[in-house]
Enzyme design. Structure first.
Site, PDB file in Angstrom:
ATOM      1  N   HIS A   1       0.974  -1.197  -0.199  1.00  0.00           N
ATOM      2  CA  HIS A   1       0.078  -0.044   0.029  1.00  0.00           C
ATOM      3  C   HIS A   1       0.899   1.111  -0.040  1.00  0.00           C
ATOM      4  O   HIS A   1       1.542   1.708   0.978  1.00  0.00           O
ATOM      5  CB  HIS A   1      -0.814  -0.089   1.059  1.00  0.00           C
ATOM      6  CG  HIS A   1      -1.895   1.180   1.160  1.00  0.00           C
ATOM      7  ND1 HIS A   1      -3.138   0.878   1.429  1.00  0.00           N
ATOM      8  CD2 HIS A   1      -1.704   2.486   1.023  1.00  0.00           C
ATOM      9  CE1 HIS A   1      -3.956   2.055   1.493  1.00  0.00           C
ATOM     10  NE2 HIS A   1      -2.929   3.249   1.257  1.00  0.00           N
TER      11      HIS A   1
ATOM     12  N   HIS B   1       1.655   5.245  -1.840  1.00  0.00           N
ATOM     13  CA  HIS B   1       1.439   6.502  -2.400  1.00  0.00           C
ATOM     14  C   HIS B   1       2.646   7.181  -2.894  1.00  0.00           C
ATOM     15  O   HIS B   1       3.419   7.374  -2.300  1.00  0.00           O
ATOM     16  CB  HIS B   1       0.432   7.494  -1.695  1.00  0.00           C
ATOM     17  CG  HIS B   1      -0.647   7.116  -1.049  1.00  0.00           C
ATOM     18  ND1 HIS B   1      -2.114   7.001  -1.798  1.00  0.00           N
ATOM     19  CD2 HIS B   1      -0.902   6.342   0.112  1.00  0.00           C
ATOM     20  CE1 HIS B   1      -2.715   6.528  -0.771  1.00  0.00           C
ATOM     21  NE2 HIS B   1      -2.184   5.971   0.351  1.00  0.00           N
ATOM     22  N   LEU B   2       2.628   7.389  -4.421  1.00  0.00           N
ATOM     23  CA  LEU B   2       3.701   7.938  -4.758  1.00  0.00           C
ATOM     24  C   LEU B   2       3.536   9.487  -5.350  1.00  0.00           C
ATOM     25  O   LEU B   2       4.577  10.188  -5.741  1.00  0.00           O
ATOM     26  CB  LEU B   2       4.286   6.954  -5.905  1.00  0.00           C
ATOM     27  CG  LEU B   2       4.959   5.681  -5.414  1.00  0.00           C
ATOM     28  CD1 LEU B   2       5.386   5.047  -6.797  1.00  0.00           C
ATOM     29  CD2 LEU B   2       6.086   5.977  -4.687  1.00  0.00           C
ATOM     30  N   ARG B   3       2.162   9.868  -5.538  1.00  0.00           N
ATOM     31  CA  ARG B   3       1.779  10.877  -6.224  1.00  0.00           C
ATOM     32  C   ARG B   3       2.490  11.154  -7.816  1.00  0.00           C
ATOM     33  O   ARG B   3       2.554  10.082  -8.294  1.00  0.00           O
ATOM     34  CB  ARG B   3       2.395  12.326  -5.607  1.00  0.00           C
ATOM     35  CG  ARG B   3       2.108  12.040  -3.801  1.00  0.00           C
ATOM     36  CD  ARG B   3       0.677  11.731  -3.252  1.00  0.00           C
ATOM     37  NE  ARG B   3       0.486  11.928  -2.082  1.00  0.00           N
ATOM     38  CZ  ARG B   3      -0.220  11.112  -1.311  1.00  0.00           C
ATOM     39  NH1 ARG B   3      -1.405  10.853  -1.936  1.00  0.00           N
ATOM     40  NH2 ARG B   3      -0.498  11.667   0.124  1.00  0.00           N
TER      41      ARG B   3
ATOM     42  N   ASN C   1      -5.092   7.316  -6.092  1.00  0.00           N
ATOM     43  CA  ASN C   1      -5.771   8.330  -5.852  1.00  0.00           C
ATOM     44  C   ASN C   1      -5.174   9.681  -6.101  1.00  0.00           C
ATOM     45  O   ASN C   1      -4.920  10.439  -5.419  1.00  0.00           O
ATOM     46  CB  ASN C   1      -6.151   8.367  -4.211  1.00  0.00           C
ATOM     47  CG  ASN C   1      -4.941   8.442  -3.220  1.00  0.00           C
ATOM     48  OD1 ASN C   1      -3.983   7.968  -3.693  1.00  0.00           O
ATOM     49  ND2 ASN C   1      -5.291   8.989  -2.171  1.00  0.00           N
TER      50      ASN C   1
ATOM     51  N   LYS D   1      -8.767  -0.518  -6.239  1.00  0.00           N
ATOM     52  CA  LYS D   1      -8.973   0.001  -5.072  1.00  0.00           C
ATOM     53  C   LYS D   1     -10.395   0.888  -4.756  1.00  0.00           C
ATOM     54  O   LYS D   1     -10.492   1.862  -5.765  1.00  0.00           O
ATOM     55  CB  LYS D   1      -7.811   1.159  -4.799  1.00  0.00           C
ATOM     56  CG  LYS D   1      -7.779   1.674  -3.536  1.00  0.00           C
ATOM     57  CD  LYS D   1      -7.508   0.933  -2.386  1.00  0.00           C
ATOM     58  CE  LYS D   1      -7.525   1.613  -1.009  1.00  0.00           C
ATOM     59  NZ  LYS D   1      -6.551   2.498  -0.737  1.00  0.00           N
TER      60      LYS D   1
ATOM     61  N   HIS E   1     -10.554   0.986   1.423  1.00  0.00           N
ATOM     62  CA  HIS E   1     -10.302   1.882   2.397  1.00  0.00           C
ATOM     63  C   HIS E   1     -11.675   1.937   3.163  1.00  0.00           C
ATOM     64  O   HIS E   1     -12.647   2.689   2.911  1.00  0.00           O
ATOM     65  CB  HIS E   1     -10.253   3.303   1.949  1.00  0.00           C
ATOM     66  CG  HIS E   1      -9.836   4.544   3.186  1.00  0.00           C
ATOM     67  ND1 HIS E   1      -8.665   4.988   3.187  1.00  0.00           N
ATOM     68  CD2 HIS E   1     -10.863   4.549   4.080  1.00  0.00           C
ATOM     69  CE1 HIS E   1      -9.023   5.707   4.542  1.00  0.00           C
ATOM     70  NE2 HIS E   1     -10.288   5.541   4.931  1.00  0.00           N
TER      71      HIS E   1
ATOM     72  N   HIS F   1      -4.879  -0.844   5.426  1.00  0.00           N
ATOM     73  CA  HIS F   1      -4.292  -0.062   6.754  1.00  0.00           C
ATOM     74  C   HIS F   1      -5.540  -0.396   7.775  1.00  0.00           C
ATOM     75  O   HIS F   1      -5.851   0.420   8.318  1.00  0.00           O
ATOM     76  CB  HIS F   1      -3.976   1.175   6.413  1.00  0.00           C
ATOM     77  CG  HIS F   1      -5.290   2.196   5.611  1.00  0.00           C
ATOM     78  ND1 HIS F   1      -6.540   2.126   6.118  1.00  0.00           N
ATOM     79  CD2 HIS F   1      -5.090   2.814   4.769  1.00  0.00           C
ATOM     80  CE1 HIS F   1      -7.226   2.638   5.095  1.00  0.00           C
ATOM     81  NE2 HIS F   1      -6.363   3.386   4.103  1.00  0.00           N
TER      82      HIS F   1
ATOM     83  N   ASP G   1       1.193   2.330   3.591  1.00  0.00           N
ATOM     84  CA  ASP G   1       0.549   3.627   3.440  1.00  0.00           C
ATOM     85  C   ASP G   1       1.328   4.938   3.512  1.00  0.00           C
ATOM     86  O   ASP G   1       0.852   5.905   4.048  1.00  0.00           O
ATOM     87  CB  ASP G   1      -0.725   3.673   4.286  1.00  0.00           C
ATOM     88  CG  ASP G   1      -1.782   4.725   4.083  1.00  0.00           C
ATOM     89  OD1 ASP G   1      -1.692   5.110   2.904  1.00  0.00           O
ATOM     90  OD2 ASP G   1      -2.674   4.964   5.012  1.00  0.00           O
TER      91      ASP G   1
ATOM     92  N   HIS H   1       3.164  14.273   2.122  1.00  0.00           N
ATOM     93  CA  HIS H   1       2.395  15.508   1.770  1.00  0.00           C
ATOM     94  C   HIS H   1       3.714  16.586   1.876  1.00  0.00           C
ATOM     95  O   HIS H   1       4.397  16.644   2.677  1.00  0.00           O
ATOM     96  CB  HIS H   1       1.184  15.940   2.607  1.00  0.00           C
ATOM     97  CG  HIS H   1      -0.005  14.953   2.347  1.00  0.00           C
ATOM     98  ND1 HIS H   1      -0.702  15.396   1.709  1.00  0.00           N
ATOM     99  CD2 HIS H   1      -0.253  13.870   3.308  1.00  0.00           C
ATOM    100  CE1 HIS H   1      -1.758  14.066   1.545  1.00  0.00           C
ATOM    101  NE2 HIS H   1      -1.361  13.573   2.690  1.00  0.00           N
TER     102      HIS H   1
ATOM    103  N   ALA I   1      -4.062  14.427   5.719  1.00  0.00           N
ATOM    104  CA  ALA I   1      -3.908  13.104   6.401  1.00  0.00           C
ATOM    105  C   ALA I   1      -2.770  12.367   5.712  1.00  0.00           C
ATOM    106  O   ALA I   1      -2.794  12.234   4.393  1.00  0.00           O
ATOM    107  CB  ALA I   1      -5.109  12.389   6.451  1.00  0.00           C
TER     108      ALA I   1
HETATM  109  C1  NCD Z   1      -3.733   8.795   2.271  1.00  0.00           C
HETATM  110  C2  NCD Z   1      -3.123   9.749   1.227  1.00  0.00           C
HETATM  111  O1  NCD Z   1      -2.555  10.985   1.665  1.00  0.00           O
HETATM  112  O2  NCD Z   1      -3.055   9.767   0.024  1.00  0.00           O
HETATM  113  N1  NCD Z   1      -3.494   9.428   3.364  1.00  0.00           N
HETATM  114  C3  NCD Z   1      -3.999   8.712   4.544  1.00  0.00           C
HETATM  115  O3  NCD Z   1      -4.006   9.527   5.763  1.00  0.00           O
HETATM  116  N2  NCD Z   1      -3.608   7.519   4.681  1.00  0.00           N
HETATM  117  C4  NCD Z   1      -5.068   8.220   1.582  1.00  0.00           C
HETATM  118  C5  NCD Z   1      -5.500   6.935   2.316  1.00  0.00           C
HETATM  119  O4  NCD Z   1      -4.568   6.008   2.212  1.00  0.00           O
HETATM  120  O5  NCD Z   1      -6.427   6.980   2.888  1.00  0.00           O
HETATM  121 ZN    ZN Z   2      -3.176   5.053   1.700  1.00  0.00          ZN
HETATM  122 ZN    ZN Z   3      -6.886   4.864   2.851  1.00  0.00          ZN
END
Ligand code: NCD
Ligand code: ZN
Ligand code: ZN
Length: 329
Positions: free
Chosen positions: A12, A14-16, A40, A94, A131, A165, A237, A241, A253
């Site tokens: 899980h 996130h790379l943006r 996302n 997802k 999620h 998560h 996860d 940011h 978050a």
């Molecule tokens: C994640 C994100 O920033 O993309 N943020 C988080 O708090 N976990 C999104 C997610 O995994 O729900």
């Molecule tokens: Zn996530």
């Molecule tokens: Zn999530």
């Protein structure tokens, strides 16, 4: 002391995009041999063209590392033809309930509308990652969502479902009740509780969705990880940011852990005398559950301290400036 981990996986991540991706993607590809890439983005990755272009962007940023990005589509109503075309290129789809977390506005509003696509996924063997939170009281959101998992798991018994998560003892217990339910857990939810986020001075770098819960929840998650529960895999996860989006009024978050996860896990498992279970938790379970074949990669970790950097690019990691007992060799 030294340990070797074979082909660690992050299920899980996130790379943006753009500059952020260029900063964070190599931090994962240096340590992991594969990762499930979250869809996302803005707009979400919900068609094959966008997914293939995104994959190319990731491969360019991680060039030279033995690393496979396991791509996911953002859940929407897909036709059979769309799913069949996507299948060779995706590991899973997802699902986000609409508006429940970062960039999830285009998510599912009514579960009933999602069932036709779930049924196709079940037939075609595409795993569903979720999620799992309601829009109820923040501490109860995951527990309230567990009935939705039960409904989906019952209605689609051959659909492989991953509770993403997980943060509660209730979710851990549910794993053993349905054959087709699996879960990922983050590094930080094995360690922190709500106290670390908001019990003293507010720590925005530990603020994420789902929010960290009670000590007994953390202990249940930790016990499941330390015993390498066969239906559980590591999914960091790691959610970068920029600093100004975290250290502000209206904090985004997400906890950024990608570059410290392996030392953090070695430290944690060593402290609990469970290093022999780490390989299963960070790799073998995921290989089996998702049926993935990432490139081979051996990571060596040693009980030599590391100081966590204050920043990676413009992103502040969890526990910036603090020491860990283990490091990557
Ligand atoms: C994640 C994100 O920033 O993309 N943020 C988080 O708090 N976990 C999104 C997610 O995994 O729900
Ligand atoms: Zn996530
Ligand atoms: Zn999530």
């Amino acid at each position: 002391m030294e340990i070797k981990l074979k082909s660690p996986l992050d299920m899980h991540l996130h790379l943006r995009e753009g500059e952020m991706l260029k900063t964070v993607a190599p931090l994962t590809s240096q340590h992991f041999s594969g990762a499930i890439i979250m869809p996302n983005l803005v707009p979400p990755v919900d068609n094959l063209d966008r997914l293939l272009a995104y994959r190319e962007e990731i491969l360019a940023a991680t060039k030279g590392d033995a690393f496979e990005p396991f791509m996911t589509l953002f859940f929407r109503a897909y036709t059979r033809a769309e799913l069949e075309a996507a299948m060779p290129h995706i590991t899973a789809i997802k699902l986000y309930p609409a508006g429940i977390t970062t960039n999830s506005e285009g998510g599912v509003k009514e579960l009933a509308d999602a069932e036709a696509t779930m049924s196709l996924m079940e037939e075609l063997g595409i795993p569903l990652l979720v999620h799992g939170e309601t829009n109820g009281f923040v501490m109860d959101r995951e527990r309230e969502f567990l009935t939705v998992y039960e409904q989906i798991a019952t209605k689609f018994p051959k659909l492989k479902i991953v509770m993403e998560h997980i943060t509660t003892a209730h979710a851990v217990a549910l794993l053993d009740k349905f054959e087709n339910l699996h879960a990922t857990v983050t590094a930080h939810h094995l360690i922190i509780t709500l106290d670390d986020v908001a019990g003293g001075m507010l720590n925005p770098h530990l603020f994420c969705k789902p929010i960290a819960k009670r000590p007994e929840d953390r202990d249940a998650l930790l016990n499941a990880a330390l015993t390498a529960h066969p239906k559980l895999s590591l999914g960091t996860d790691s959610a970068p940011h920029p600093q100004h989006k975290k250290e502000c009024c209206g904090c985004a978050a997400g906890v950024f852990t990608a570059p410290i996860t392996l030392p953090l896990m070695a430290d944690l498992f060593a402290k609990h005398d469970a290093l022999d279970k780490l390989q299963a938790f960070v790799s073998d379970n995921a290989h089996r559950i998702y049926g993935v074949t990432p490139p081979e990669k051996i990571m060596t970790l040693r009980d030599e301290p590391m100081t966590i950097p204050e920043k990676y690019g413009d992103v502040v990691p969890m526990w910036a400036g603090q020491q860990l007992g283990w490091s990557v060799v």
